[in-house]
Design a protein around this motif. Sequence first.
Motif, PDB file in Angstrom:
ATOM      1  N   GLU A 110      -3.898  28.261   8.638  1.00 34.97           N
ATOM      2  CA  GLU A 110      -5.010  27.311   8.605  1.00 34.97           C
ATOM      3  C   GLU A 110      -5.485  26.974  10.017  1.00 34.97           C
ATOM      4  O   GLU A 110      -6.684  26.826  10.256  1.00 34.97           O
ATOM      5  CB  GLU A 110      -4.589  26.045   7.864  1.00 34.97           C
ATOM      6  CG  GLU A 110      -4.489  26.226   6.357  1.00 34.97           C
ATOM      7  CD  GLU A 110      -3.964  24.980   5.670  1.00 34.97           C
ATOM      8  OE1 GLU A 110      -4.379  24.716   4.530  1.00 34.97           O
ATOM      9  OE2 GLU A 110      -3.118  24.270   6.275  1.00 34.97           O
ATOM     10  N   GLN A 111      -4.543  26.817  10.948  1.00 35.14           N
ATOM     11  CA  GLN A 111      -4.928  26.573  12.335  1.00 35.14           C
ATOM     12  C   GLN A 111      -5.730  27.740  12.889  1.00 35.14           C
ATOM     13  O   GLN A 111      -6.720  27.552  13.597  1.00 35.14           O
ATOM     14  CB  GLN A 111      -3.681  26.334  13.187  1.00 35.14           C
ATOM     15  CG  GLN A 111      -2.957  25.025  12.886  1.00 35.14           C
ATOM     16  CD  GLN A 111      -1.680  24.874  13.684  1.00 35.14           C
ATOM     17  OE1 GLN A 111      -1.193  25.835  14.268  1.00 35.14           O
ATOM     18  NE2 GLN A 111      -1.121  23.676  13.701  1.00 35.14           N
ATOM     19  N   SER A 112      -5.314  28.949  12.570  1.00 36.03           N
ATOM     20  CA  SER A 112      -6.042  30.138  13.016  1.00 36.03           C
ATOM     21  C   SER A 112      -7.433  30.193  12.402  1.00 36.03           C
ATOM     22  O   SER A 112      -8.413  30.495  13.083  1.00 36.03           O
ATOM     23  CB  SER A 112      -5.243  31.394  12.648  1.00 36.03           C
ATOM     24  OG  SER A 112      -5.971  32.566  12.986  1.00 36.03           O
ATOM     25  N   ASP A 113      -7.532  29.866  11.110  1.00 36.63           N
ATOM     26  CA  ASP A 113      -8.835  29.870  10.422  1.00 36.63           C
ATOM     27  C   ASP A 113      -9.762  28.812  11.025  1.00 36.63           C
ATOM     28  O   ASP A 113     -10.962  29.062  11.217  1.00 36.63           O
ATOM     29  CB  ASP A 113      -8.653  29.603   8.933  1.00 36.63           C
ATOM     30  CG  ASP A 113      -7.960  30.746   8.206  1.00 36.63           C
ATOM     31  OD1 ASP A 113      -7.902  31.854   8.790  1.00 36.63           O
ATOM     32  OD2 ASP A 113      -7.493  30.539   7.083  1.00 36.63           O
TER      33      ASP A 113
ATOM     34  N   VAL B 248       0.862  -1.184   0.000  1.00 39.57           N
ATOM     35  CA  VAL B 248       0.000   0.000   0.000  1.00 39.57           C
ATOM     36  C   VAL B 248       0.896   1.231   0.000  1.00 39.57           C
ATOM     37  O   VAL B 248       1.799   1.358   0.842  1.00 39.57           O
ATOM     38  CB  VAL B 248      -0.921   0.031   1.237  1.00 39.57           C
ATOM     39  CG1 VAL B 248      -1.774   1.305   1.226  1.00 39.57           C
ATOM     40  CG2 VAL B 248      -1.820  -1.198   1.252  1.00 39.57           C
ATOM     41  N   THR B 249       0.605   2.101  -0.924  1.00 38.79           N
ATOM     42  CA  THR B 249       1.393   3.327  -1.019  1.00 38.79           C
ATOM     43  C   THR B 249       0.863   4.361  -0.030  1.00 38.79           C
ATOM     44  O   THR B 249      -0.322   4.688  -0.041  1.00 38.79           O
ATOM     45  CB  THR B 249       1.320   3.902  -2.439  1.00 38.79           C
ATOM     46  OG1 THR B 249       1.768   2.911  -3.368  1.00 38.79           O
ATOM     47  CG2 THR B 249       2.191   5.159  -2.560  1.00 38.79           C
ATOM     48  N   ALA B 250       1.677   4.833   0.873  1.00 38.17           N
ATOM     49  CA  ALA B 250       1.261   5.817   1.884  1.00 38.17           C
ATOM     50  C   ALA B 250       1.100   7.189   1.238  1.00 38.17           C
ATOM     51  O   ALA B 250       1.897   7.589   0.391  1.00 38.17           O
ATOM     52  CB  ALA B 250       2.294   5.880   3.006  1.00 38.17           C
ATOM     53  N   VAL B 251      -0.007   7.872   1.662  1.00 35.54           N
ATOM     54  CA  VAL B 251      -0.265   9.224   1.180  1.00 35.54           C
ATOM     55  C   VAL B 251       0.030  10.198   2.315  1.00 35.54           C
ATOM     56  O   VAL B 251      -0.578  10.121   3.380  1.00 35.54           O
ATOM     57  CB  VAL B 251      -1.726   9.390   0.700  1.00 35.54           C
ATOM     58  CG1 VAL B 251      -1.965  10.830   0.234  1.00 35.54           C
ATOM     59  CG2 VAL B 251      -2.031   8.406  -0.413  1.00 35.54           C
ATOM     60  N   GLU B 252       0.906  11.082   2.113  1.00 35.70           N
ATOM     61  CA  GLU B 252       1.301  12.028   3.154  1.00 35.70           C
ATOM     62  C   GLU B 252       0.262  13.147   3.275  1.00 35.70           C
ATOM     63  O   GLU B 252      -0.128  13.752   2.279  1.00 35.70           O
ATOM     64  CB  GLU B 252       2.654  12.632   2.821  1.00 35.70           C
ATOM     65  CG  GLU B 252       3.175  13.582   3.896  1.00 35.70           C
ATOM     66  CD  GLU B 252       4.534  14.147   3.568  1.00 35.70           C
ATOM     67  OE1 GLU B 252       5.030  14.979   4.353  1.00 35.70           O
ATOM     68  OE2 GLU B 252       5.089  13.748   2.519  1.00 35.70           O
ATOM     69  N   ILE B 253      -0.258  13.375   4.514  1.00 35.42           N
ATOM     70  CA  ILE B 253      -1.227  14.447   4.766  1.00 35.42           C
ATOM     71  C   ILE B 253      -0.467  15.626   5.361  1.00 35.42           C
ATOM     72  O   ILE B 253       0.102  15.523   6.454  1.00 35.42           O
ATOM     73  CB  ILE B 253      -2.325  13.992   5.736  1.00 35.42           C
ATOM     74  CG1 ILE B 253      -3.080  12.801   5.153  1.00 35.42           C
ATOM     75  CG2 ILE B 253      -3.292  15.138   6.039  1.00 35.42           C
ATOM     76  CD1 ILE B 253      -4.133  12.227   6.068  1.00 35.42           C
ATOM     77  N   PRO B 254      -0.466  16.733   4.658  1.00 41.24           N
ATOM     78  CA  PRO B 254       0.338  17.864   5.146  1.00 41.24           C
ATOM     79  C   PRO B 254      -0.243  18.451   6.428  1.00 41.24           C
ATOM     80  O   PRO B 254      -1.454  18.492   6.626  1.00 41.24           O
ATOM     81  CB  PRO B 254       0.247  18.865   3.990  1.00 41.24           C
ATOM     82  CG  PRO B 254      -1.018  18.510   3.271  1.00 41.24           C
ATOM     83  CD  PRO B 254      -1.156  17.023   3.400  1.00 41.24           C
ATOM     84  N   GLU B 255       0.618  18.871   7.332  1.00 39.10           N
ATOM     85  CA  GLU B 255       0.201  19.524   8.564  1.00 39.10           C
ATOM     86  C   GLU B 255      -0.434  20.874   8.236  1.00 39.10           C
ATOM     87  O   GLU B 255      -0.154  21.485   7.205  1.00 39.10           O
ATOM     88  CB  GLU B 255       1.401  19.733   9.487  1.00 39.10           C
ATOM     89  CG  GLU B 255       1.999  18.456  10.040  1.00 39.10           C
ATOM     90  CD  GLU B 255       1.067  17.795  11.038  1.00 39.10           C
ATOM     91  OE1 GLU B 255       0.278  18.515  11.683  1.00 39.10           O
ATOM     92  OE2 GLU B 255       1.115  16.560  11.159  1.00 39.10           O
ATOM     93  N   LEU B 256      -1.351  21.329   9.144  1.00 40.03           N
ATOM     94  CA  LEU B 256      -1.968  22.633   8.950  1.00 40.03           C
ATOM     95  C   LEU B 256      -0.928  23.728   9.149  1.00 40.03           C
ATOM     96  O   LEU B 256      -0.098  23.666  10.061  1.00 40.03           O
ATOM     97  CB  LEU B 256      -3.116  22.841   9.945  1.00 40.03           C
ATOM     98  CG  LEU B 256      -4.343  21.935   9.801  1.00 40.03           C
ATOM     99  CD1 LEU B 256      -5.374  22.306  10.861  1.00 40.03           C
ATOM    100  CD2 LEU B 256      -4.958  22.050   8.428  1.00 40.03           C
TER     101      LEU B 256
END
Length: 302
Positions: free
Chosen positions: A55-58, A43-51
């Motif tokens: 984006e955290q403020s929003d 299974v190929t891992a998909v990297e989820i980018p950090e906020l």
Amino acid sequence: MNKPPRKRNKATSGASTDSTSAASSANEDISQQEDPGSATITVTAVEIPELTEQEQSDRLHLERKVERAIFEAGKALMELRDRRLYRSTHKTFEEYCRDRFGHNRRQSYLLMDAAVIFDNLEQKCDRSDHILPTNEWQVRPLTKLDPDIQPEAWEQAVESANGKVPSHRIVKDVVQRIMERTKVPNTYHLGEVCQILVKDNPELRGKAGCWGIVSAVNEFSCTVRMWDGEYTIGLQHLKSYNYLPSECEQMQVICDRINRVYSSGLEESVQKFLESLGKLNRAYLTALEEKLLKVLESEFRD
């Protein structure tokens, strides 16, 4: 003598031969493979980018808007009521809410009470985890507690909900435990005249300084009859006038008279006069007050 005809051999097609060979080859391949249950799937891992910080403020800003939505409605209703912005079209705030928003009196006041509690929690609770109520039903049990205890109860409820927004049931259970912990003996008796002490309790808004007559004695509260109906009030919000039995009986008569006229639906200016009688700190009416009340009673009978 003729010889019988010779039986002809059935022709075998090349396709059939190829199919048989393919099947045999496949069987050989399967037999040579390992158990399918032990096969490895890649299974190929998909990297989820950090906020990002923005984006955290929003996210936090939008979460705050969701949390405050229902409570902004309560604050708006309070301003409409306090400034009497309904007066150009309606005689009373209750009629205005019913026609404009489809609210009955109870719904409107529950929303306003919830707005007061929400502001109290927002100001006094530990904001590190940003857990605040999201609807009126969650905070309704907190109306039974003094404002200074409400933040403690809410934080306990959040802890019981494993750091999530607690349900109505969880908040109610916490409030019940706090009430049992702070239980005060109920020494009031039927017919006793008491003064209402609001102590920043939003449920008693408009009742500061009013008097009422105890009509039921409960474990942690009393049911008190006032000029506009009956209310169940916690012991910490009651103070006895220590009237004599004859004075208590006299106040009972006055309460019944005011209540009959008040519930007849007279105009707002008349209701204001009756409400002022509901704040008397004496066990009698003056001659002028008695005269005005008799006029209103005759108007009500007519």
